[in-house]
Design an enzyme around this catalytic site. Structure first.
Site, mmCIF file in Angstrom:
data_model
loop_
_atom_site.group_PDB
_atom_site.id
_atom_site.type_symbol
_atom_site.label_atom_id
_atom_site.label_comp_id
_atom_site.label_asym_id
_atom_site.label_seq_id
_atom_site.Cartn_x
_atom_site.Cartn_y
_atom_site.Cartn_z
ATOM 1 N N GLY A 1 -12.842 -3.797 0.577
ATOM 2 C CA GLY A 1 -14.096 -3.603 0.766
ATOM 3 C C GLY A 1 -14.434 -2.363 -0.295
ATOM 4 N N GLY B 1 -9.280 -8.541 -1.368
ATOM 5 C CA GLY B 1 -8.132 -8.736 -0.761
ATOM 6 C C GLY B 1 -7.376 -10.016 -0.585
ATOM 7 C CE LYS C 1 -20.135 -15.333 6.076
ATOM 8 N NZ LYS C 1 -20.206 -14.131 7.153
ATOM 9 N NE ARG D 1 -4.437 -1.729 1.759
ATOM 10 C CZ ARG D 1 -5.246 -2.195 2.407
ATOM 11 N NH1 ARG D 1 -4.963 -2.383 3.811
ATOM 12 N NH2 ARG D 1 -6.044 -2.952 2.145
HETATM 13 P P1 ADP Z 1 -11.689 -11.776 -1.532
HETATM 14 O O1 ADP Z 1 -11.064 -10.908 -0.236
HETATM 15 O O2 ADP Z 1 -10.853 -11.988 -2.621
HETATM 16 O O3 ADP Z 1 -12.679 -10.805 -1.832
HETATM 17 P P2 ADP Z 1 -13.309 -13.475 0.164
HETATM 18 O O4 ADP Z 1 -12.844 -12.612 1.522
HETATM 19 O O5 ADP Z 1 -14.470 -13.330 -0.118
HETATM 20 O O6 ADP Z 1 -12.179 -13.072 -0.888
HETATM 21 O O7 ADP Z 1 -13.232 -14.963 0.719
HETATM 22 C C1 ADP Z 1 -11.715 -15.478 0.830
HETATM 23 C C2 ADP Z 1 -11.832 -16.482 1.853
HETATM 24 O O8 ADP Z 1 -12.669 -17.650 1.444
HETATM 25 C C3 ADP Z 1 -10.602 -17.196 2.065
HETATM 26 O O9 ADP Z 1 -10.015 -16.972 3.192
HETATM 27 C C4 ADP Z 1 -10.674 -18.819 1.468
HETATM 28 O O10 ADP Z 1 -10.099 -19.442 2.745
HETATM 29 C C5 ADP Z 1 -12.164 -18.950 1.891
HETATM 30 N N1 ADP Z 1 -12.692 -20.063 1.139
HETATM 31 C C6 ADP Z 1 -12.615 -20.105 -0.223
HETATM 32 N N2 ADP Z 1 -12.903 -21.630 -0.562
HETATM 33 C C7 ADP Z 1 -13.634 -22.004 0.507
HETATM 34 C C8 ADP Z 1 -14.157 -23.276 1.014
HETATM 35 N N3 ADP Z 1 -14.413 -24.133 -0.151
HETATM 36 N N4 ADP Z 1 -14.543 -23.582 2.266
HETATM 37 C C9 ADP Z 1 -14.219 -22.290 3.100
HETATM 38 N N5 ADP Z 1 -13.653 -21.367 3.006
HETATM 39 C C10 ADP Z 1 -13.257 -21.124 1.689
HETATM 40 MG MG MG Z 2 -11.626 -11.084 1.884
#
Ligand code: ADP
Ligand code: MG
Length: 407
Positions: free
Chosen positions: A387, A364, A206, A40
């Site tokens: 976010g 992230g 999620k 950053r």
């Molecule tokens: P980003 O930060 O890229 O937007 P998210 O915060 O939505 O991504 O999701 C990232 C998290 O999702 C990671 O910590 C990863 O471990 C978790 N994740 C991915 N696939 C699974 C799974 N099959 N079961 C549980 N957690 C998962």
């Molecule tokens: Mg995340």
């Protein structure tokens, strides 16, 4: 872009209050805080160098963590001043306060092209409350304002919105920094009318976190590839067994609505057709992982990554894309045993980029995964705002952007 940028401003001798995102991860080592990822800080260098060239007096304001109005030493920005000095190759003064007489004195000492970093704005509760008199105090030492903190632009705080209001009201300009400009370009204008096929890859934990983005992208994308835990909620909606996979039963309705919308709009919507599954051992660790052929997941195991067949299928779709947007890892990539799906998709995205596609990575953890795979420099753009990028992709106006001066 419709907003004024640093390039449009005459900054000779001007005091420029510059909001940056220096919310960097730190660890304590032998009683001192050490920065363990300076991405950053590096991301602000183009803006700072451009302003130094224009002989600006640069006053940097930032937050670190959530001290909630308390001067927590572990959340001091002092280590950032040293790191920035090292990266930019010139001294960076540090002021232990962000408002008041000591700031005014430090600013008086600034030479043209000089840099001063103020202490964590969140040491004051008035920052998050966007308190107007606190914003006045921040603005008191500045002639103009620059916001380069895309990662904080979704928050209407005193240093992102309040201060811009004060300075605009005086008739002085408030501009976007170059990082902010790039973020808005890639997450905004480049995706407004993308070259097709436009392939969107969504994963992560999620569905509920990302349903608004999914809904919006269903109106733009040609293909949506779903991986990560969110795939299991879609599978649940389709009536497929998911075993002990992480699911959100409350989100089955919205998942179903997204599937219906994809159908209506002729968007190709792909979910995994094989999985890496594992049992959850007594100690909370995943054990005896294996590839599960076919789509249904037995009752005793949960899905932790997309399977090799899915990785191959997704890679083929990605190879045909002209524009790629990726948000959310395909599995629990933090565990090397479950990183293959995410890394495989990352390789496909980089390959497509080499062949002329534009690739944009938001989120992230997705950025972290790409860096872990050593591929961070092989995509077109990686967003620095977790976010904020999600909110922007949802189609929301970001308050920190809205408050800047129109061109
Ligand atoms: P980003 O930060 O890229 O937007 P998210 O915060 O939505 O991504 O999701 C990232 C998290 O999702 C990671 O910590 C990863 O471990 C978790 N994740 C991915 N696939 C699974 C799974 N099959 N079961 C549980 N957690 C998962
Ligand atoms: Mg995340």
């Amino acid at each position: 872009m419709a907003k004024l940028t640093v390039h449009d401003m005459d900054l000779q001798g001007k005091r420029v209050l510059t909001r940056v995102d220096y919310n960097v991860p730190m660890d304590e080592q032998d009683g001192t805080m050490v920065i363990n990822d300076d991405t950053r800080i590096r991301a602000t260098l183009p803006t700072l160098k451009a302003m130094i060239k224009k002989s600006a007096k640069i006053i940097l304001a930032a937050h670190l963590g959530r001290p909630k109005g308390v001067r927590k030493p572990s959340m001091s920005l002092r280590p950032v001043a040293d790191k920035l000095a090292e990266l930019i190759g010139q001294p960076v003064a540090f002021c232990e306060h962000c408002v008041g007489s000591s700031v005014a004195e430090a600013v008086d000492k600034l030479e043209d092209g000089g840099l001063l970093l103020l202490e964590n704005v969140r040491y004051h509760t008035e920052e998050v409350a966007n308190d107007p008199s606190f914003a006045e105090q921040l603005a008191a030492v500045a002639d103009v304002y620059v916001n380069d903190a895309f990662g904080a632009a979704h928050r209407a705080h005193a240093s992102t919105v309040g201060v811009a209001k004060v300075i605009s009201k005086r008739g002085d300009p408030c501009a976007a920094g170059l990082l902010m400009e790039r973020e808005l370009q890639f997450l905004g204008s480049e995706l407004a009318d993308p070259d097709r096929p436009f392939v969107v890859i969504l994963g992560g934990a999620k569905v509920s976190d990302k349903i608004k983005v999914i809904d919006r992208l269903l109106e733009k994308a040609d293909t949506i590839l779903i991986g990560g835990a969110m795939a299991y909620t879609f599978m649940l909606a389709m009536g497929v067994t998911v075993g002990k996979s992480l699911v959100e039963p409350d989100a089955v309705d919205v998942a179903q609505a997204a599937l219906d919308k994809a159908n209506e709009r002729n968007v190709q919507f792909l979910i995994p057709n094989d999985h890496v599954v594992a049992t959850l051992g007594a100690t909370g660790q995943f054990e005896s992982h294996r590839v599960n052929d076919g789509n249904t997941i037995p009752n005793d195991v949960g899905g932790v990554d997309i399977g090799p067949e899915t990785t191959a299928n997704f890679s083929e779709v990605i190879a045909g894309a002209k524009t790629i947007l990726w948000n959310g890892p395909m599995g629990i990539f933090e565990d090397a045993r479950f990183a293959e799906g995410t890394f495989g998709v990352a390789k496909a995205v980089c390959e497509a980029t080499r062949n002329g596609a534009m690739s944009i990575i938001g989120g992230g953890d997705s950025v972290k995964a790409l860096n872990m795979a050593g591929l961070g420099d092989q995509v077109t753009f990686m967003s620095t705002g977790g976010g904020a990028s999600l909110e922007f992709l949802e189609g929301n106006e970001l308050p920190g952007v809205v408050s800047l001066t129109d061109k």
